[in-house]
Design an enzyme around this catalytic site. Structure first.
Site, PDB file in Angstrom:
ATOM      1  CE1 TYR A 185      62.364  81.430  12.733  1.00 24.29           C
ATOM      2  CE2 TYR A 185      64.119  83.186  12.749  1.00 24.29           C
ATOM      3  CZ  TYR A 185      63.136  82.036  13.251  1.00 24.29           C
ATOM      4  OH  TYR A 185      63.308  81.843  14.622  1.00 24.29           O
ATOM      5  CG  ASP A 226      58.935  79.060  11.727  1.00 31.42           C
ATOM      6  OD1 ASP A 226      57.793  78.980  12.093  1.00 31.42           O
ATOM      7  OD2 ASP A 226      59.908  78.891  12.443  1.00 31.42           O
TER       8      ASP A 226
END
Length: 617
Positions: A185, A226
């Site tokens: 992330y 992400d």
């Protein structure tokens, strides 16, 4: 879309030698259960199985240490590895879940699902708890070298390395076929600060360097999660809309020619920010704009399989309700080295699955592909898992059934006499009143003995329950109200006395009777209402005066801001959806309908044309 359609849209794996990876930024895993299909699958094990995936990663778990229990740390069919921030509580967090091999798995699939090594963090400066020293130091120690993945980035500052890995943003696993999977992330620097941008670039640099170093060690790498960077112009709806508004981007007649007719803007976008320039320095170009491939090590797998498909987004601004109009960006990616990228069969987004401002993405890899055969032959497969020290149930000191924290919690008492919900409520209320009476009696007895508590009660302080509770007061003839009307005043009664069980008010007429038909023959009867009817009353009161548009949705309140207009400052109601011209969708509808007439235009995902002045409601 119906529930059945959602379930059918998740494809089955092509074969038993296909490895499916799924990535999902859940933006708070505890809120996932509020959405379908997760609300019908309360256990994490059922949610993971629903996506028919072998390895799944969640980003933005937003969990604190006390939130991690065996339900997420020890699913039945999956191994769980979780990292959370060391300082910023309830922020970030990444989890990776690996399906446990079953007896019917093929040999190659069994190897692919065998986790041989696990590391927390991307820099290698976090400590291996078993050794009490960093992974970088452990790789040179004979006792612990088999626990380290290696390929650490060129970063000599240990303090900076620990700082980069302090926010729980990365987990690496190495499986039995010589494949390293990096779940990340990446920071976004949403605050646009200089310090945040420096941290973001340092993280991305370490991430891509480590992928390159692992490739040099003879391993294949898949980065999923992400990334918080859109690689191409067609991956950012906002950038295209701004370009169209400014006249810098042309809107071609044929959508397939969008990038060809805007070649300069497409090329400039790749280096428009430092983070995007860094990503594209390691990423093979798929736009066909003649970019050189020197030093490239990673493939954008989804983009290479889907081609130059437009409007393929994985995240939307939910505060602006952009998802129905598909105004978003693509920042959730599969980045893979060449051999494993060539074995990809399918990769796409799943925008039909809700639960977050992101949607899941998936990728299927064919393990029988010839490009992976040499990798599998070189790998030293070990059926014995040596990563138990980092499994979530062990890493966070959870047993198979109960967490350590649960041993210090007071057990909940169950009432053996409660058979139905309504009786249970009434019985517990009665028992509570009895206990309060006994406590008052004990207090009065103690005061007779000369004892007085040092805690002084302040009569002016009221709790929230007391503030919300109500009681009936009879109107007197001297007042102006008719004798039959009642008034509601604040009373320090338990808030639970406001509600009755659903069984006592099954129909609307009975509920209304409970609210208004309190007769003088029974003046002591409580002004009760079911919780269901109270929610309806609360909803209707908050939306009172708000009209509904042609979509049967509550309108939004706007104000005329055009200076010089005779209506300047006046308020009006309109549809809350975006207008058709706010989207750069190249495939405009040509269905013969008059879209300028709100009564004749077909209802679609755009605003419906509803309009009313506030004074006319």
């Amino acid at each position: 879309m119906s529930h059945e359609d959602v379930k059918d849209k998740i494809p089955a794996k092509p074969s038993d030698q296909c490895l499916r990876l799924v990535s999902f930024n859940v933006n708070g895993v505890k809120t996932l259960k509020n959405y379908y299909p997760w609300n019908e699958r309360p256990g994490y094990d059922e949610a993971l199985t629903f996506m028919k995936a072998d390895i799944i990663t969640f980003q933005e778990l937003k969990l604190q240490r006390n939130d991690i229990d065996t339900s997420i740390a020890n699913p039945i069919d999956y191994l769980s590895f979780i990292t959370i921030p060391q300082k910023r509580k309830g922020y970030s967090g990444v989890g990776i879940f690996v399906r446990k091999p079953t007896s019917d798995c093929s040999d190659i699939m069994r190897k692919a699902l065998t986790v041989e090594k696990v590391e927390e963090g991307i820099t290698g400066y976090l400590h291996l708890k078993k050794a009490q020293k960093s992974y970088r130091d452990c790789i040179d120690d004979e006792r612990y070298e088999d626990l380290c993945i290696g390929g650490y980035p060129d970063l000599d500052n240990s303090v900076e390395g620990r700082h980069i890995d302090s926010e729980g943003r990365c987990i690496l696993i190495e499986v039995g076929i010589g494949l390293v999977i990096i779940a990340v992330y990446c920071p976004a620097n949403s605050g646009s600060t200089e310090e945040g941008e420096e941290f973001r670039l340092s993280f991305l640099q370490c991430l891509f360097e480590r992928a390159r170093n692992l490739l040099a060690l003879g391993k294949q790498v898949v980065i999923l999660g992400d990334i918080n960077v859109s690689p191409d112009l067609i991956d950012s709806d906002e950038s295209i809309s701004d370009g169209l508004t400014a006249g810098k981007i042309k809107k071609p007649y044929d959508p397939a020619n969008f990038e060809k007719e805007n070649k300069d803007q497409v090329t400039a976008f790749k280096t428009s920010t430092k983070a995007r320039k860094l990503l594209n320095a390691y990423l093979y170009d798929t736009s066909g704009m003649g970019a050189r491939h020197d030093g490239k090590v990673l493939h954008d797998v989804t983009r290479e399989i889907q081609g130059r498909k437009l409007k393929m987004y994985s995240v939307w601004n939910t505060q602006k309700n952009n998802r129905p109009m598909n105004i978003g960006s693509r920042i959730d990616l599969f980045l893979a080295t060449t051999d494993i990228a060539r074995s990809a069969l399918e990769s796409d987004i799943w925008p039909f699955l809700y639960g977050s401002d992101h949607c899941p993405i998936f990728c299927d890899f064919d393990l029988s592909n010839q490009h992976l055969s040499s990798l599998i032959e070189r790998s030293h497969y070990n059926s014995r898992c040596s990563c138990k020290h980092l499994q979530a149930k062990h890493y966070y000191c959870l047993g198979n059934d109960r967490s350590i924290a649960s041993f210090f919690k007071k057990p909940e008492k169950t009432d053996p006499l409660s058979g139905t919900d309504g009786f249970k409520f009434a019985y517990s209320k009665k028992r509570k009143d009895t206990e309060v009476t006994r406590m008052k009696h004990d207090l009065s007895s103690s005061s007779e003995l000369g004892y007085r508590s040092r805690k002084h009660l302040k009569r002016s302080q009221q709790n929230l329950s007391a503030f919300l509770s109500v009681k009936r007061v009879r109107s007197f003839p001297s007042q102006k109200e008719p004798p039959c009307e009642k008034k509601l005043i604040v009373s320090q009664e338990a808030v639970s006395s406001l509600f009755v069980a659903e069984s006592e008010s099954d129909t609307e007429s009975e509920s209304n009777y409970a609210i208004s038909n309190i007769t003088e023959q029974n003046p002591r009867r409580k002004n009760t209402i079911s919780a269901r009817e109270f929610n309806k009353l609360l909803k209707s009161s908050t939306s009172m005066g708000t009209p509904f548009c042609y979509h049967d949705e509550p309108c939004v309140l706007r104000t005329v801001k055009k200076e010089g207009s005779k209506n300047f400052g006046k308020k009006f109601w309109c549809c809350g959806r975006h207008s058709r011209n706010m989207s750069w969708n190249l495939t405009d509808q040509k269905d013969g309908h008059d879209h300028n007439d709100p009564l004749k235009r077909p209802l679609d995902e755009y605003e419906c044309g509803f309009f009313k002045w506030v004074s006319k409601i």
